[in-house]
Scaffold this active site. Structure first.
Site, mmCIF file in Angstrom:
data_model
loop_
_atom_site.group_PDB
_atom_site.id
_atom_site.type_symbol
_atom_site.label_atom_id
_atom_site.label_comp_id
_atom_site.label_asym_id
_atom_site.label_seq_id
_atom_site.Cartn_x
_atom_site.Cartn_y
_atom_site.Cartn_z
ATOM 1 C CG HIS A 55 52.336 28.785 37.564
ATOM 2 N ND1 HIS A 55 51.563 28.049 36.768
ATOM 3 C CD2 HIS A 55 52.556 29.727 36.782
ATOM 4 C CE1 HIS A 55 51.193 28.464 35.689
ATOM 5 N NE2 HIS A 55 52.065 29.614 35.550
ATOM 6 C CG HIS A 57 55.134 34.006 34.895
ATOM 7 N ND1 HIS A 57 55.286 33.367 33.654
ATOM 8 C CD2 HIS A 57 53.609 33.552 35.148
ATOM 9 C CE1 HIS A 57 54.213 32.592 33.539
ATOM 10 N NE2 HIS A 57 53.342 32.587 34.266
ATOM 11 C CG LEU A 58 61.318 34.551 39.164
ATOM 12 C CD1 LEU A 58 62.293 33.880 39.412
ATOM 13 C CD2 LEU A 58 60.720 35.461 40.206
ATOM 14 C CG ASP A 149 52.097 29.051 32.445
ATOM 15 O OD1 ASP A 149 50.985 28.578 32.608
ATOM 16 O OD2 ASP A 149 52.383 30.181 32.705
ATOM 17 C CG HIS A 176 48.661 27.564 29.996
ATOM 18 N ND1 HIS A 176 48.513 28.597 30.425
ATOM 19 C CD2 HIS A 176 47.459 27.640 28.953
ATOM 20 C CE1 HIS A 176 47.703 29.664 29.968
ATOM 21 N NE2 HIS A 176 47.174 29.037 28.742
ATOM 22 C CG ASP A 304 49.751 31.853 36.450
ATOM 23 O OD1 ASP A 304 50.938 32.550 36.303
ATOM 24 O OD2 ASP A 304 48.536 32.069 35.974
ATOM 25 N N PRO A 322 47.298 39.321 30.249
ATOM 26 C CG PRO A 322 46.994 36.834 29.508
ATOM 27 C CD PRO A 322 47.499 38.167 29.305
ATOM 28 N N GLY A 323 47.142 38.446 33.630
ATOM 29 C CA GLY A 323 47.949 37.944 35.046
ATOM 30 C C GLY A 323 47.907 39.018 35.973
HETATM 31 O O1 DOR Z 1 47.485 35.170 33.544
HETATM 32 C C1 DOR Z 1 48.585 34.579 33.008
HETATM 33 N N1 DOR Z 1 49.586 35.309 32.872
HETATM 34 N N2 DOR Z 1 48.440 33.250 32.669
HETATM 35 C C2 DOR Z 1 49.493 32.763 31.956
HETATM 36 O O2 DOR Z 1 49.420 31.679 31.625
HETATM 37 C C3 DOR Z 1 50.515 33.413 31.435
HETATM 38 C C4 DOR Z 1 50.866 34.476 32.636
HETATM 39 C C5 DOR Z 1 52.072 35.476 32.052
HETATM 40 O O3 DOR Z 1 52.955 35.127 31.711
HETATM 41 O O4 DOR Z 1 51.658 36.848 32.107
HETATM 42 ZN ZN ZN Z 2 49.368 29.532 32.504
#
Ligand code: DOR
Ligand code: ZN
Length: 432
Positions: A55, A57-58, A149, A176, A304, A322-323
Site C-alpha cells: 500500500h 501512494h507514488l 483506495d 478501503h 499507506d 488525509p495521509g
Molecule cells: O490517509 C489516506 N491517504 N488514506 C487513504 O485512503 C488515501 C490516502 C491518500 O491517497 O492520500
Molecule cells: Zn485507504
C-alpha cells in the site's frame, strides 16, 4: 571481473539469529562463493528478506509535486523495501492498461524497487462501473491487485461483481473499508478527543460494517479479499469470526505503522500532519491491533505511504488532505511497537513485513527465506543505530511525516534487490 559480481556478506545475523556469512551470485543466494568480488562486513547487522509494501501512494501520474515513482522508490529502498504496490488514485486514475503500464515501466526504469501497479476496481474510482480489470491483468504490468483506495467500493453489488471478476483473474480486491454515508464531513475518530477539539466525529462503524459485509461477500464468491489499513479492534474481531466460522474463506488484512503507534490524541495539536484516513484511533484499538498482528489475525504491515504537497497539509485541519509518509519509518515503528514490546521477534517482523505481503500479492520472488537458491532480495538492519526523523531529510518529495523529531530505534543500512545494492550505508545507489 565476471559478468555479475559476487558478494560475501560476512558476520550477518539472519532474522536476528546467530552470525553467519551470506553469499550472492547472479542475483541469487548461494552456499558459498570463492574469491568474491566484494565482501561486506555486516557484523552486528540483522538480515531480513527485502520488505514488501502492499500500500504505497507514488502519486505518479499527476501528483508529482508530492511524489514520483523515482522519489518514492528511493524512499522505499531506504526503508528496506524491495517491492511496493502503487495505489491507483492518481490523475489520471490507474483504471486502464495504459496507466498501469506507465507506472510499471517507470518503476523498471528507476530500478530501485519492484513497482507493481494496483489497478482501480471502478472507472475513475467512482464506485459505479467496473474498470477494465481483465485488460489490466493481461497488460505487461500483469496487475493482480485491484483497489479503489482512498475511496471504498461502497455499492455491495459492484463489490460482489469485482470479487467475481477478481476470482476469475486469480487476483485480490483490496478494500478501503469506509461506508461513505457514515463519514460525510468526518474529521477525526468519533470520541472524547474529537468532541473536545470540535472536530466532526468519524464513526468507526463506517469501517467495521464494510469489513463485515465484505468478508461475507468473500465467503459467498470464493474470491480473495484484502482489507486495507484495518484500524479498529472490532474490525479485527470480524476477521477472527470470518475465519472461525467460514472454513477456507480467503481474507487477509493489513495494519499501518501509524495505527500501531499513534492515537487519536495526536490531533490535539491541530496539526493536519496527523490527519489520516482511517483516522488515528484510541489506545484500546492500537493495543488490539498489535495483538491481532502478533497472533496473525492481521496478516501484515502496509505503510499507506501518502505524500502530500505543502499546500494540502499546511492549512486548517478540515481543509487538509488525509495521509502521512511511511516508507522510511515503517520498520523502526514496527520495531518500537512489536519487537521492543516482546510481541514479535525478528522472524515475526520478516513474516509481517515481507513474507505475508508477498504471499497475499502472489509474488514468487519476494518474501522468500534467506537460503541458498532464493533470490537475493534483502535488507540489512542495524538494531542499535538510533536516528531522529527529519521530514526534510527523507527521500520523498513531500515532508508530511507524523514522526518529526522522534527518535527511531533502528536503521536500515543496506538494501539489495536481486543481488544489486540499491542502498549502501544508508545511501541510494545509482546505476552501476
Ligand atoms: O490517509 C489516506 N491517504 N488514506 C487513504 O485512503 C488515501 C490516502 C491518500 O491517497 O492520500
Ligand atoms: Zn485507504
Amino acid at each position: 571481473m565476471g559478468s555479475s559480481p559476487t558478494t560475501r556478506i560476512s558476520g550477518v545475523r539472519p532474522y536476528g539469529e546467530d552470525p553467519t556469512d551470506l553469499h550472492v551470485r547472479d542475483g541469487v543466494l548461494v552456499e558459498a562463493v570463492d574469491d568474491p568480488d566484494e565482501t561486506v562486513d555486516a557484523g552486528g547487522l540483522i538480515a531480513l528478506p527485502g520488505l514488501v509494501d502492499l500500500h504505497t501512494h507514488l502519486r505518479e501520474p499527476g501528483g508529482e509535486e508530492a511524489e514520483t515513482v523515482e522519489t518514492g522508490s528511493a524512499a522505499a529502498a531506504l526503508g528496506g523495501y524491495t517491492a511496493v504496490f502503487a495505489m491507483p488514485n492518481t490523475d489520471p486514475v490507474a483504471d486502464s492498461p495504459v496507466v498501469v503500464e506507465h507506472v510499471w515501466r517507470r518503476g523498471r526504469e528507476v530500478g530501485l524497487v519492484d513497482v507493481y501497479p494496483v489497478g482501480a476496481v471502478t472507472v475513475g474510482l467512482e464506485g459505479a462501473r467496473l474498470a477494465e480489470m481483465g485488460m489490466m491483468a493481461a497488460s505487461p504490468a500483469r496487475v493482480r491487485m485491484f483497489s479503489d483506495d482512498g475511496r471504498c467500493v461502497n455499492d455491495p453489488l459492484v463489490m460482489r461483481r469485482a470479487l467475481e471478476y477478481a476470482r476469475a483473474l486469480d487476483a485480490v480486491v483490496a478494500q478501503h473499508a469506509e461506508d461513505h454515508r457514515l463519514t460525510v464531513g468526518a474529521q477525526a475518530h468519533d470520541g472524547p478527543v474529537a468532541a473536545r477539539l470540535g472536530l466532526a466525529g468519524w464513526d468507526p462503524t463506517a469501517e467495521e460494517s464494510i469489513v463485515a459485509r465484505d468478508v461475507m461477500l468473500a465467503a459467498t464468491t470464493g474470491a480473495r479479499l484484502h482489507v486495507c489499513h484495518l484500524s479498529t479492534a472490532r474490525s479485527a474481531e470480524i476477521l477472527r469470526w470470518a475465519r472461525e466460522t467460514h472454513d477456507g474463506v480467503r481474507v487477509s488484512a493489513e495494519v499501518t505503522p501509524h495505527h500501531l503507534l499513534l492515537t487519536d490524541t495526536a490531533a490535539e495539536d491541530y496539526d493536519p500532519v496527523h490527519k489520516v484516513n482511517p483516522p488515528l484511533r484510541p489506545s484500546a484499538d492500537t493495543a488490539a491491533l498489535r495483538r491481532a498482528l502478533a497472533d496473525g489475525t492481521v496478516d501484515c504491515v502496509a505503510t499507506d505511504h501518502a505524500p502530500h504537497a505543502v499546500e494540502d497539509k499546511d492549512c486548517e485541519w478540515s481543509a487538509a488532505r488525509p495521509g502521512m509518509l511511511g516508507l522510511q519509518t515503517a520498520l523502526p515503528v514496527v520495531v518500537t511497537t512489536m519487537v521492543a514490546t516482546g510481541l514479535l521477534d525478528w522472524r515475526g517482523v520478516a513474516r509481517v513485513c515481507s513474507e505475508a505481503p508477498a504471499r497475499i500479492a502472489g509474488l514468487a520472488d519476494q518474501g522468500r527465506p534467506l537460503a541458498a537458491g532464493e533470490p537475493a532480495n534483502l535488507v540489512l538492519v542495524d538494531p542499535d543505530a538510533a536516528w531522529t526523523v527529519r521530514g526534510a531529510a527523507l527521500a520523498s518529495r513531500a515532508d508530511n511525516t507524523p514522526y518529526e523529531g522522534m527518535e527511531m530505534p533502528v536503521s536500515v543500512v543496506h538494501t539489495m534487490l536481486r543481488g544489486r545494492w540499491t542502498v549502501r550505508d544508508g545511501k541510494v545507489q545509482g546505476d552501476d
